[in-house]
Design a protein around this motif. Structure first.
Motif, PDB file in Angstrom:
ATOM      1  N   ILE A   1       0.871  -1.168   0.000  1.00  0.00           N
ATOM      2  CA  ILE A   1       0.000   0.000   0.000  1.00  0.00           C
ATOM      3  C   ILE A   1       0.913   1.224   0.000  1.00  0.00           C
ATOM      4  O   ILE A   1       1.614   1.503   0.966  1.00  0.00           O
TER       5      ILE A   1
ATOM      6  N   TYR B   1       9.332  -5.650  -0.199  1.00  0.00           N
ATOM      7  CA  TYR B   1       8.833  -5.121  -1.457  1.00  0.00           C
ATOM      8  C   TYR B   1       9.979  -4.819  -2.416  1.00  0.00           C
ATOM      9  O   TYR B   1      11.127  -4.633  -2.010  1.00  0.00           O
TER      10      TYR B   1
ATOM     11  N   THR C   1      14.769   1.615  -2.206  1.00  0.00           N
ATOM     12  CA  THR C   1      13.612   2.506  -2.315  1.00  0.00           C
ATOM     13  C   THR C   1      13.949   3.839  -2.970  1.00  0.00           C
ATOM     14  O   THR C   1      13.048   4.627  -3.260  1.00  0.00           O
TER      15      THR C   1
ATOM     16  N   SER D   1       1.805   4.666   0.622  1.00  0.00           N
ATOM     17  CA  SER D   1       1.254   5.774   1.405  1.00  0.00           C
ATOM     18  C   SER D   1       1.592   7.118   0.782  1.00  0.00           C
ATOM     19  O   SER D   1       0.747   8.004   0.711  1.00  0.00           O
ATOM     20  N   ASP D   2       2.804   7.266   0.349  1.00  0.00           N
ATOM     21  CA  ASP D   2       3.163   8.496  -0.356  1.00  0.00           C
ATOM     22  C   ASP D   2       4.474   8.306  -1.093  1.00  0.00           C
ATOM     23  O   ASP D   2       5.178   7.324  -0.896  1.00  0.00           O
TER      24      ASP D   2
ATOM     25  N   LEU E   1       7.964   5.213  -0.014  1.00  0.00           N
ATOM     26  CA  LEU E   1       7.622   4.759   1.326  1.00  0.00           C
ATOM     27  C   LEU E   1       6.373   3.896   1.234  1.00  0.00           C
ATOM     28  O   LEU E   1       5.378   4.315   0.662  1.00  0.00           O
ATOM     29  N   VAL E   2       6.419   2.681   1.806  1.00  0.00           N
ATOM     30  CA  VAL E   2       5.305   1.744   1.704  1.00  0.00           C
ATOM     31  C   VAL E   2       4.891   1.305   3.102  1.00  0.00           C
ATOM     32  O   VAL E   2       5.729   0.908   3.904  1.00  0.00           O
ATOM     33  N   ASN E   3       3.599   1.399   3.371  1.00  0.00           N
ATOM     34  CA  ASN E   3       3.075   0.821   4.608  1.00  0.00           C
ATOM     35  C   ASN E   3       2.934  -0.681   4.421  1.00  0.00           C
ATOM     36  O   ASN E   3       2.433  -1.143   3.413  1.00  0.00           O
ATOM     37  N   GLY E   4       3.366  -1.444   5.418  1.00  0.00           N
ATOM     38  CA  GLY E   4       3.240  -2.900   5.317  1.00  0.00           C
ATOM     39  C   GLY E   4       4.391  -3.580   6.021  1.00  0.00           C
ATOM     40  O   GLY E   4       5.433  -2.984   6.279  1.00  0.00           O
ATOM     41  N   ASN E   5       4.195  -4.858   6.319  1.00  0.00           N
ATOM     42  CA  ASN E   5       5.180  -5.616   7.082  1.00  0.00           C
ATOM     43  C   ASN E   5       5.861  -6.662   6.218  1.00  0.00           C
ATOM     44  O   ASN E   5       6.256  -7.708   6.694  1.00  0.00           O
TER      45      ASN E   5
ATOM     46  N   ASP F   1       5.084  -7.099  -3.977  1.00  0.00           N
ATOM     47  CA  ASP F   1       5.447  -7.834  -2.774  1.00  0.00           C
ATOM     48  C   ASP F   1       6.257  -9.059  -3.171  1.00  0.00           C
ATOM     49  O   ASP F   1       5.798  -9.898  -3.960  1.00  0.00           O
TER      50      ASP F   1
END
Length: 460
Positions: free
Chosen positions: A298, A326, A339, A300-301, A319-323, A355
């Motif tokens: 996901i 990627y 990144t 985020s920005d 920047l990616v939200n997630g655990n 992912d």
């Protein structure tokens, strides 16, 4: 001068294409050993599709064999075994009913259920042929005396060759019932290991909860069973506990009781079971399993850092939200783990986030880099004929002023307007030209006036 722009990529731009991983039943493979026959029963199609049907039928010996109507999965069971030492292993799968038609595939070593599911891991041995005996497996058919041989499509070989194993290796066995009546009723079979059976590690059965499971958020539940332990039904009581962070600290020592516990997504953690036996021999049995649910990407920005407005120094950081783990690609290029991207061209670009555990990939996400060409060539050939700051329309009240080297104002530009290299209808000479960009930016809720100055080249 360093200017930073942060562009928030909203849901209008974001789409998760799919969960690319078909989480297979093999994640609940039963650890077994070779010291005794194993009685199995296959019930229904299995909880989850083991394979992507569009991919798996095109690979290896799972090409439907000689029967064009044969299925890849129906009434499946999964087992796993670990080698204690080097050796050669075979096995017999015996049908104990007239309606069962047993097939098998064996995978390993150094593989996991995700790679088995998506077809990345190919079977080492398999039989998806129409059997003419009650047996199939590796080695020698005890009913017909036929020695196993290498898979050849359409050969109707009942047995395949023995498998050479090395100490510490783990293998998966898929046992599939090509049931001739497709009624979905449970049917029994017997699995007996042959060859160097002492080369199998019988302590592997103590890990009765199974091998660690890597899945995706949103995957089906994982059912853990205490009855799979070596003590079988000799169970007086069961206590489940969990370490959610897998850091050695139990977060809930009395998570549940009962012979089964269901783990639902996204409850990542190391789960423990302690079984107290009725007979007292042994008094207790314990095991644990790590279940990790990865999150789909996901975004985020996207933070865009433009350094000195030189195109070859433009860079973005994702920047990616997630655990999860990627990888990233821009403008249709190769994926990378880093990144940070350098040399991002000004103007519209696209980003894809994938992912690495197969839990999803985004569609192309558009983003804008505000920058300017280092040169332009107003010769009418349709390439680089005009000059302006790309992405200026995203700035507030932006204006660009172009000067010659003596400071004379030649042109004022706004969004959507380019300079064609003329002044008062006359072509300006090849040279470096300067510009000043004025715009507004919000800082801490206050609109602040900004100015940027730099130069570019007119070539003819």
């Amino acid at each position: 001068m360093r200017l930073q722009y942060k562009i928030v990529v909203g849901f209008l731009f974001f789409t998760l294409i799919s969960n690319a991983q078909f989480t297979p039943d093999c994640r609940s493979a039963i650890p077994v050993c070779g010291d005794a026959p194993i009685s199995g029963i296959a019930d229904g199609r299995g909880d989850i599709d083991d394979f992507d049907p569009d991919d798996i039928r095109q690979t290896g010996c799972l090409e439907k064999g000689s029967n064009s109507s044969a299925n890849i999965e129906n009434n499946t069971s999964w087992y796993a075994f670990r080698a204690l030492e080097d050796g050669s292993i075979g096995f017999d799968i015996e049908a104990t009913t007239d309606t069962a038609e047993w097939d098998f595939a064996i995978y390993g070593p150094d593989t996991d259920c995700a790679s088995i599911s998506n077809g990345t891991a190919q079977p080492l041995r398999c039989n998806y042929e129409a059997n003419n005996t009650s047996f199939t497996g590796l080695g020698t058919n005890p009913e017909s005396g036929q020695d196993g041989f290498e898979f050849v499509k359409g050969s109707k070989n009942t047995y395949d060759e023995l498998l050479d194993i090395a100490a510490g290796e783990i293998y998966y066995i898929l046992i599939n019932n090509y049931n001739t009546n497709f009624d979905g009723d449970p049917e029994p079979f017997t699995l007996t290991f042959t060859g160097d059976v002492d080369a199998l590690d019988c302590t592997f059965r103590d890990e009765f909860l199974g091998l660690d499971i890597v899945g995706c958020e949103g995957d089906p539940d994982v059912v853990l069973s205490a009855f799979r332990s070596p003590v079988g039904p000799d169970v007086a009581s069961v206590v489940w506990s969990v370490d959610y962070e897998d850091d050695g600290v139990i977060d809930n020592a009395n998570l549940a009781t009962g012979t089964e516990y269901t783990v639902t997504s996204p409850n990542t953690g190391r789960y423990f079971v302690e079984i107290t036996t009725i007979s007292g021999t042994p008094t207790t049995v314990v095991d644990d399993i790590l279940i990790y649910f990865h999150a789909a990407p996901i975004v985020s920005d996207i933070e865009i850092t433009v350094v000195d407005y030189l195109v070859d120094r433009n860079k973005i950081e994702v920047l990616v939200n997630g655990n999860s783990d990627y990888e990233y690609a821009i403008n249709g290029g190769e994926f990378q783990d880093e990144t940070l991207f350098h040399d991002v061209p000004p103007g519209q670009n696209t980003l894809i986030v994938n992912d690495k555990n197969g839990c999803g990939i985004t569609e192309e996400i558009p983003f804008l880099v505000i920058g300017y060409p280092k040169f332009f060539t107003p010769n009418g050939d349709g390439f680089h004929d005009g000059w302006n700051v790309l992405g200026i329309e995203e700035l507030v009240d932006a204006r660009v002023y172009i000067y010659d080297r003596y400071g004379k104002l030649l042109k004022q530009l706004a969004a959507g307007v380019t300079w064609n290299g003329t002044f008062n209808g006359k072509d300006m000479p090849e040279s470096d030209y300067w510009f000043r960009m004025e715009y507004a930016e919000t800082e801490g809720g206050v609109i602040v006036a900004k100015t940027l100055q730099n130069h570019f080249t007119l070539k003819r």
